[in-house]
Design an enzyme around this catalytic site. Structure first.
Site, PDB file in Angstrom:
ATOM      1  N   TYR A  50       3.429   1.022  18.303  1.00 28.54           N
ATOM      2  CA  TYR A  50       2.322   0.337  17.632  1.00 28.54           C
ATOM      3  C   TYR A  50       1.005   1.086  17.912  1.00 28.54           C
ATOM      4  CZ  TYR A  50      -1.467  -3.012  17.078  1.00 28.54           C
ATOM      5  OH  TYR A  50      -2.666  -3.605  16.766  1.00 28.54           O
ATOM      6  N   LYS A 106      -1.342   3.525  15.370  1.00 28.50           N
ATOM      7  CA  LYS A 106      -2.755   3.209  15.127  1.00 28.50           C
ATOM      8  C   LYS A 106      -3.644   4.415  15.486  1.00 28.50           C
ATOM      9  CE  LYS A 106      -2.929  -1.073  13.570  1.00 28.50           C
ATOM     10  NZ  LYS A 106      -3.883  -1.821  12.766  1.00 28.50           N
ATOM     11  N   ALA A 147      -1.137  -3.544   8.093  1.00 24.07           N
ATOM     12  CA  ALA A 147      -0.289  -2.814   9.044  1.00 24.07           C
ATOM     13  C   ALA A 147       0.553  -3.804   9.834  1.00 24.07           C
ATOM     14  CB  ALA A 147      -1.162  -2.003   9.994  1.00 24.07           C
ATOM     15  N   ILE A 168       0.818  -1.224   0.000  1.00 27.07           N
ATOM     16  CA  ILE A 168       0.000   0.000   0.000  1.00 27.07           C
ATOM     17  C   ILE A 168       0.849   1.270   0.000  1.00 27.07           C
ATOM     18  CG2 ILE A 168      -2.057  -1.029   1.033  1.00 27.07           C
ATOM     19  CD1 ILE A 168      -1.256   0.477   3.634  1.00 27.07           C
ATOM     20  N   ILE A 211       4.808 -17.525  31.937  1.00 35.00           N
ATOM     21  CA  ILE A 211       3.823 -16.558  32.443  1.00 35.00           C
ATOM     22  C   ILE A 211       4.597 -15.269  32.700  1.00 35.00           C
ATOM     23  CG2 ILE A 211       2.212 -15.988  34.293  1.00 35.00           C
ATOM     24  CD1 ILE A 211       1.828 -18.996  34.746  1.00 35.00           C
ATOM     25  N   PHE A 212       4.288 -14.244  31.941  1.00 37.56           N
ATOM     26  CA  PHE A 212       5.044 -12.988  32.066  1.00 37.56           C
ATOM     27  C   PHE A 212       4.493 -12.133  33.213  1.00 37.56           C
ATOM     28  CE2 PHE A 212       5.920 -13.236  27.218  1.00 37.56           C
ATOM     29  CZ  PHE A 212       7.024 -14.049  27.439  1.00 37.56           C
TER      30      PHE A 212
HETATM   31  N1  UDP Z   1       1.790 -13.614  27.894  1.00 35.62           N
HETATM   32  C1  UDP Z   1       2.431 -14.530  28.730  1.00 35.62           C
HETATM   33  N2  UDP Z   1       3.271 -15.437  28.147  1.00 35.62           N
HETATM   34  C2  UDP Z   1       3.517 -15.474  26.807  1.00 35.62           C
HETATM   35  C3  UDP Z   1       2.859 -14.538  25.964  1.00 35.62           C
HETATM   36  C4  UDP Z   1       1.999 -13.621  26.554  1.00 35.62           C
HETATM   37  O1  UDP Z   1       2.243 -14.521  29.948  1.00 35.62           O
HETATM   38  O2  UDP Z   1       4.315 -16.320  26.375  1.00 35.62           O
HETATM   39  C5  UDP Z   1       0.863 -12.642  28.503  1.00 35.62           C
HETATM   40  C6  UDP Z   1       1.177 -11.193  28.192  1.00 35.62           C
HETATM   41  O3  UDP Z   1       2.067 -10.659  29.135  1.00 35.62           O
HETATM   42  C7  UDP Z   1      -0.213 -10.557  28.245  1.00 35.62           C
HETATM   43  C8  UDP Z   1      -1.145 -11.674  27.811  1.00 35.62           C
HETATM   44  O4  UDP Z   1      -0.407 -12.890  27.938  1.00 35.62           O
HETATM   45  O5  UDP Z   1      -0.525 -10.218  29.574  1.00 35.62           O
HETATM   46  C9  UDP Z   1      -1.608 -11.537  26.359  1.00 35.62           C
HETATM   47  O6  UDP Z   1      -0.463 -11.308  25.551  1.00 35.62           O
HETATM   48  P1  UDP Z   1      -0.522 -11.312  23.978  1.00 35.62           P
HETATM   49  O7  UDP Z   1       0.876 -11.100  23.486  1.00 35.62           O
HETATM   50  O8  UDP Z   1      -1.234 -12.534  23.506  1.00 35.62           O
HETATM   51  O9  UDP Z   1      -1.450 -10.080  23.613  1.00 35.62           O
HETATM   52  P2  UDP Z   1      -1.370  -8.513  24.012  1.00 35.62           P
HETATM   53  O10 UDP Z   1      -2.147  -8.379  25.286  1.00 35.62           O
HETATM   54  O11 UDP Z   1       0.073  -8.146  24.147  1.00 35.62           O
HETATM   55  O12 UDP Z   1      -2.043  -7.842  22.869  1.00 35.62           O
END
Ligand code: UDP
Length: 329
Positions: free
Chosen positions: A141, A145, A75, A52, A207-208
């Site tokens: 990002y 947007k 995008a 685009i 788990i982040f």
């Molecule tokens: N997340 C996680 N482990 C991963 C990937 C994502 O704990 O391997 C968590 C991330 O920190 C967020 C949620 O899952 O709280 C959703 O993340 P995702 O990247 O799917 O979408 P976002 O919320 O960033 O658009």
């Protein structure tokens, strides 16, 4: 109606095309296949391969096809990548949209539905998030947007173009056919990463962050089925076709699930123990994002049909189990 879907070979784009085709609409797709997949191009749509940012390419589509409305998915959409490579986002998302809008104005195409994001809000002031809440994106990002929304607004003021911006929360799930689904490389999204464990592609899921101010310490998100998002785009095109004014709508289920709850639901759906490893926070993640979608329900007549997290994960699992490498053979 003849609808041009930019980015129609991508995840949400391909699902929207599928719903449009099922609804009997005529669909033209344009995609540069940078993140989209040729295998995801619906055979009932006409396909143009190109970018685009290339004005001649975009002009050629409007010259060849009598387009009634545009749905714009073309995008880049990764928060992490936008932090390390912001100018890529300014180039593709903002400059690309500028070229598109110029071409639309020149060709008298005056309706556009656009994929925006919950990332336009940044850290929310209150939950659920309303469209009138403050927008202070915390990454390029979301920033690009939001700027795309504003570019459409001011183009509308000057040239009469009308737009609908749909601010998605967490898109997930896959089409009921099992033939199209989510396929990113590298994958960064929670549900596909979880499903890589029962698929034998990773030992565990991370788990982040477990110290957020939420019920179990993990982040809360509003997971919305991609088919429900697709339906909202069709309703938004109809709304503009009936003369509706430019507007912005949230799209979510209005229900939040923690990362731990998502993993637990995936264990139930797949029957696999899915080991999880508690890890540090990921930069830029707000603790809680939950949408109010009352406005979309009231004005567009939208209603999510696949709201249960179990159904969402079942549909994703059906896709990933049969396509462990996405569209790659
Ligand atoms: N997340 C996680 N482990 C991963 C990937 C994502 O704990 O391997 C968590 C991330 O920190 C967020 C949620 O899952 O709280 C959703 O993340 P995702 O990247 O799917 O979408 P976002 O919320 O960033 O658009």
């Amino acid at each position: 109606m003849k609808i041009l879907v930019l980015g129609g070979a991508g995840y949400i784009g391909s699902h929207t095309v599928s719903e449009l085709v099922d609804a009997g609409e005529e669909v033209v797709i344009a995609d540069n296949l940078e993140t989209g997949h040729i295998e995801a191009v619906n055979p009932k749509a006409k396909f143009y391969e190109g970018d685009i940012r290339n004005r001649e390419f975009v002009d050629s589509i409007f010259d060849n096809e009598k387009i009634d409305a545009v749905i714009h998915f073309a995008a880049n959409s990764l928060v992490g990548e936008s932090m390390t490579n912001p100018l890529k986002y300014y180039d593709n998302n903002l400059y690309g949209t500028k070229v598109l809008l110029e071409s639309m104005v020149a060709h008298g195409v005056d309706k556009i539905v656009f994929s925006s994001t919950a990332a336009t809000y940044g850290e929310p002031e209150s939950i659920p998030i309303l469209e009138t809440d403050k927008t202070e994106p915390t990454n390029p990002y979301g920033e690009t947007k939001l700027s795309m929304e504003k570019m459409m607004k001011w183009t509308g003021v000057a040239h009469g173009l009308r737009y609908v911006a749909l601010r998605y929360f967490n898109a997930c799930g896959a089409d009921k056919s099992g033939e199209i689904g989510e396929a990113h490389s590298p994958e960064t999204h929670l549900i596909p990463l979880i499903l890589q464990v029962p698929n034998g592609q990773r030992e565990s899921v991370s788990i982040f962050g477990t110290d957020y101010d939420t019920k179990d310490g993990t982040c809360v998100r509003d997971y919305i089925h991609v088919t429900d998002l697709a339906q909202a785009h069709i309703l938004a095109v109809k709304y503009l076709a009936k003369g509706g004014e430019s507007d912005v709508f949230n799209l979510g289920n209005g229900v939040g699930f923690t990362v731990k709850e998502v993993i637990e639901t995936a264990r139930k759906v797949t029957g696999h123990p899915i080991p999880a490893v508690e890890s540090p926070r990921r930069g830029g993640d707000p603790a809680k994002l939950i949408a109010s979608s009352e406005k979309a329900k009231k004005i567009l007549g939208w209603k999510p049909e696949h709201a249960s997290l179990e159904e969402i994960i079942e549909s994703a699992w059906k896709w990933h189990k049969n396509h462990p490498n996405g569209y790659a053979k």
